[in-house]
Design a protein around this motif. Structure first.
Motif, PDB file in Angstrom:
ATOM      1  N   SER A 118     -11.539  10.709  17.018  1.00 35.85           N
ATOM      2  CA  SER A 118     -10.989  12.011  17.377  1.00 35.85           C
ATOM      3  C   SER A 118     -10.816  12.871  16.135  1.00 35.85           C
ATOM      4  CB  SER A 118      -9.628  11.843  18.070  1.00 35.85           C
ATOM      5  OG  SER A 118      -8.666  11.343  17.152  1.00 35.85           O
ATOM      6  N   THR A 119     -10.664  14.165  16.351  1.00 39.75           N
ATOM      7  CA  THR A 119     -10.359  15.063  15.234  1.00 39.75           C
ATOM      8  C   THR A 119      -9.057  14.638  14.562  1.00 39.75           C
ATOM      9  OG1 THR A 119      -9.307  16.573  16.818  1.00 39.75           O
ATOM     10  CG2 THR A 119     -11.597  17.032  16.197  1.00 39.75           C
ATOM     11  N   THR A 120      -8.119  14.159  15.343  1.00 32.04           N
ATOM     12  CA  THR A 120      -6.823  13.729  14.800  1.00 32.04           C
ATOM     13  C   THR A 120      -6.976  12.513  13.900  1.00 32.04           C
ATOM     14  OG1 THR A 120      -5.726  14.551  16.786  1.00 32.04           O
ATOM     15  CG2 THR A 120      -4.471  13.051  15.393  1.00 32.04           C
TER      16      THR A 120
ATOM     17  N   ARG B 212     -13.453  22.367  16.948  1.00 27.96           N
ATOM     18  CA  ARG B 212     -13.860  21.471  18.041  1.00 27.96           C
ATOM     19  C   ARG B 212     -12.805  21.447  19.139  1.00 27.96           C
ATOM     20  NH1 ARG B 212     -18.068  18.564  18.046  1.00 27.96           N
ATOM     21  NH2 ARG B 212     -19.490  18.802  16.288  1.00 27.96           N
ATOM     22  N   ASP B 213     -11.537  21.351  18.731  1.00 27.54           N
ATOM     23  CA  ASP B 213     -10.466  21.361  19.726  1.00 27.54           C
ATOM     24  C   ASP B 213     -10.362  22.725  20.404  1.00 27.54           C
ATOM     25  OD1 ASP B 213      -9.972  18.781  18.978  1.00 27.54           O
ATOM     26  OD2 ASP B 213      -7.882  19.087  18.404  1.00 27.54           O
ATOM     27  N   TYR B 214     -10.621  23.782  19.637  1.00 27.42           N
ATOM     28  CA  TYR B 214     -10.552  25.129  20.205  1.00 27.42           C
ATOM     29  C   TYR B 214     -11.555  25.302  21.341  1.00 27.42           C
ATOM     30  CZ  TYR B 214     -11.300  30.159  20.679  1.00 27.42           C
ATOM     31  OH  TYR B 214     -11.458  31.426  21.199  1.00 27.42           O
TER      32      TYR B 214
ATOM     33  N   GLN C   8     -12.815  23.081  23.200  1.00 26.69           N
ATOM     34  CA  GLN C   8     -12.361  22.287  24.341  1.00 26.69           C
ATOM     35  C   GLN C   8     -11.232  22.989  25.100  1.00 26.69           C
ATOM     36  OE1 GLN C   8     -13.446  19.127  25.634  1.00 26.69           O
ATOM     37  NE2 GLN C   8     -15.218  19.803  24.441  1.00 26.69           N
ATOM     38  N   GLN C   9     -10.325  23.627  24.357  1.00 27.85           N
ATOM     39  CA  GLN C   9      -9.242  24.353  25.006  1.00 27.85           C
ATOM     40  C   GLN C   9      -9.770  25.536  25.825  1.00 27.85           C
ATOM     41  OE1 GLN C   9      -5.953  23.784  25.358  1.00 27.85           O
ATOM     42  NE2 GLN C   9      -6.224  21.803  24.363  1.00 27.85           N
TER      43      GLN C   9
ATOM     44  N   ARG D 204      -5.950  13.458  25.838  1.00 29.85           N
ATOM     45  CA  ARG D 204      -6.755  13.156  24.660  1.00 29.85           C
ATOM     46  C   ARG D 204      -5.916  13.313  23.403  1.00 29.85           C
ATOM     47  NH1 ARG D 204     -11.925  16.872  25.376  1.00 29.85           N
ATOM     48  NH2 ARG D 204     -10.609  17.967  26.875  1.00 29.85           N
TER      49      ARG D 204
ATOM     50  N   TRP E 249      -5.173  15.249  20.544  1.00 31.33           N
ATOM     51  CA  TRP E 249      -5.378  16.589  20.015  1.00 31.33           C
ATOM     52  C   TRP E 249      -4.844  16.724  18.603  1.00 31.33           C
ATOM     53  CZ3 TRP E 249      -8.520  19.497  22.816  1.00 31.33           C
ATOM     54  CH2 TRP E 249      -8.615  19.262  24.193  1.00 31.33           C
TER      55      TRP E 249
ATOM     56  N   LYS F 208      -1.960  24.707  22.990  1.00 29.88           N
ATOM     57  CA  LYS F 208      -2.795  24.602  24.185  1.00 29.88           C
ATOM     58  C   LYS F 208      -3.006  25.988  24.782  1.00 29.88           C
ATOM     59  CE  LYS F 208      -2.775  20.034  24.149  1.00 29.88           C
ATOM     60  NZ  LYS F 208      -2.010  19.845  22.895  1.00 29.88           N
TER      61      LYS F 208
ATOM     62  N   CYS G  61      -1.998  27.185  14.998  1.00 27.49           N
ATOM     63  CA  CYS G  61      -2.136  25.808  14.514  1.00 27.49           C
ATOM     64  C   CYS G  61      -1.594  25.650  13.098  1.00 27.49           C
ATOM     65  CB  CYS G  61      -3.610  25.384  14.548  1.00 27.49           C
ATOM     66  SG  CYS G  61      -4.320  25.289  16.197  1.00 27.49           S
TER      67      CYS G  61
END
Length: 372
Positions: free
Chosen positions: A55-57, A83-85, A87-88, A346, A348, A353, A366
């Protein structure tokens, strides 16, 4: 010659111990300096993040453990956040990301893809070479992805959707949110303006010295540039996925069942618990989002890191009718809305969010969670 970079390299090992080694080799300082160059210090972690193996984390936590100064590696952390952005955005907008999200792409001359892009015969040496390597490895540098999208959509005037599906089909790091929304960003349907790169830009980052191409112009000339002859022939691709056979031999109906899929191949998920482990491959999913045989093989090899994994080819509803297990466990994802059971979050990178119209609006929120 820099164009030969990674041509013969086995770029993506699938053994989890080798993937961990790759994380340990990250150089976020060099990444921040050289990432846009074809031979820059990119991590080659994207296929493992996209498949949910890491994961990114987990990557971010490794950097913290190594004691990197967050101020000096902010650009790298931003790339993880991108990447998380995406997905959001997918979570918030759902299937709306499959069409023009913010603006209607304009102009659009066709809804196919230039044949020259598919064949790697655009006449732009760096691009054509990169497409050749793409077919051999399933990977393409992020800067080259933008170049290709700009050529297909903004120069060739193809609507972004079909070319984006072509790229997704071959990518080992296939992530529909990142791919579709990045193509839209380039084509101007998910951004304030279109992205262009001229030959000078490509020469700089790809170490070529090409002249007299359709891109060898000043940026102000792009607005009125007619479609070059080399991009006028259009292809409508038929992208199909051949799924493997079901391998389930035993399901203990007294135990919970952990559902893995194309976006979740995390070998550490519920690792030390007694559960059935099923890789669910739904034909309906791959009809909407087809992937290549190379991507199928890569997914299956990555799944070998999961002890006791069994493959079920069929729809989720069919699976739960066939196997009456006590509990279904799965990780949340926009493509899992029809799953029934215990949904788990997941991993994050940040707690932020929801939908933000731009990455930097998201990033400003963030950043407040980072301790510099």
């Amino acid at each position: 010659m820099a164009l030969e970079f990674n041509q013969k390299l086995e770029m993506f090992p699938t053994d989890f111990s080798e993937i961990v080694k790759r994380v340990e080799q990250i150089n976020p300082l060099e990444y921040g300096i050289s990432r846009n160059f074809i031979d820059g210090a990119v991590t080659y972690l994207s296929p493992y993040i996209s498949r949910g193996v890491i994961s990114t984390t987990s990557v971010f936590n490794y950097l913290l453990k190594k004691g990197f100064d967050l101020i000096k590696i902010e650009k790298f952390v931003q790339e993880l956040a991108w990447r998380d952005y995406w997905q959001q955005v997918w979570i918030a907008k759902g299937s709306s990301i499959n069409s023009d999200l913010k603006h209607t792409q304009n102009p659009v001359a066709n809804h196919g893809i230039p044949t020259a892009v598919v064949k790697g015969t655009t006449g732009i040496k760096a691009i054509d070479h990169a497409i050749k390597i793409f077919y051999e490895t399933g990977y393409i540098h992020n800067h080259i992805r933008m170049y290709i999208a700009s050529i297909a959509c903004n120069i060739g005037q193809s609507h972004w959707r079909h070319p984006a599906q072509w790229m997704y089909y071959h990518l080992l790091d296939a992530d529909w949110a990142s791919n579709a929304l990045s193509w839209q960003w380039t084509a101007g349907s998910n951004s304030a303006k279109k992205y262009y790169a001229n030959q000078e830009n490509i020469n700089k980052y790809c170490y070529t010295n090409q002249k007299e191409t359709f891109l060898d112009i000043d940026y102000q000339e792009f607005k009125n540039l007619p479609i070059p002859d080399s991009l006028k022939d259009i292809t409508q691709l038929k992208l199909n996925t051949v799924l493997p056979q079901t391998t389930i031999s035993n399901i203990n109906e007294m135990l919970p069942t952990a559902i893995y899929n194309f976006y979740n191949l995390d070998p550490l998920w519920h690792k030390n618990e007694r559960v059935n482990r099923v890789l669910l491959l739904e034909p309906s999913h791959f009809e909407k989002f087809p992937i290549s045989q190379r991507s199928i093989e890569f997914m299956l090899k990555l799944s070998n890191n999961i002890d006791g994994i069994q493959i079920y080819v069929g729809e989720f509803e069919a699976f739960i009718k066939e196997f009456n297990t006590t509990t279904i466990i799965y990780k949340e994802h926009p493509l899992n809305k029809h799953y029934v059971g215990n949904e788990e979050s997941r991993d994050w990178l940040f707690s932020i969010k929801g939908y933000y119209p731009s990455f930097f609006a998201f990033w400003e929120k963030c950043k407040k969670e980072l301790t510099y």
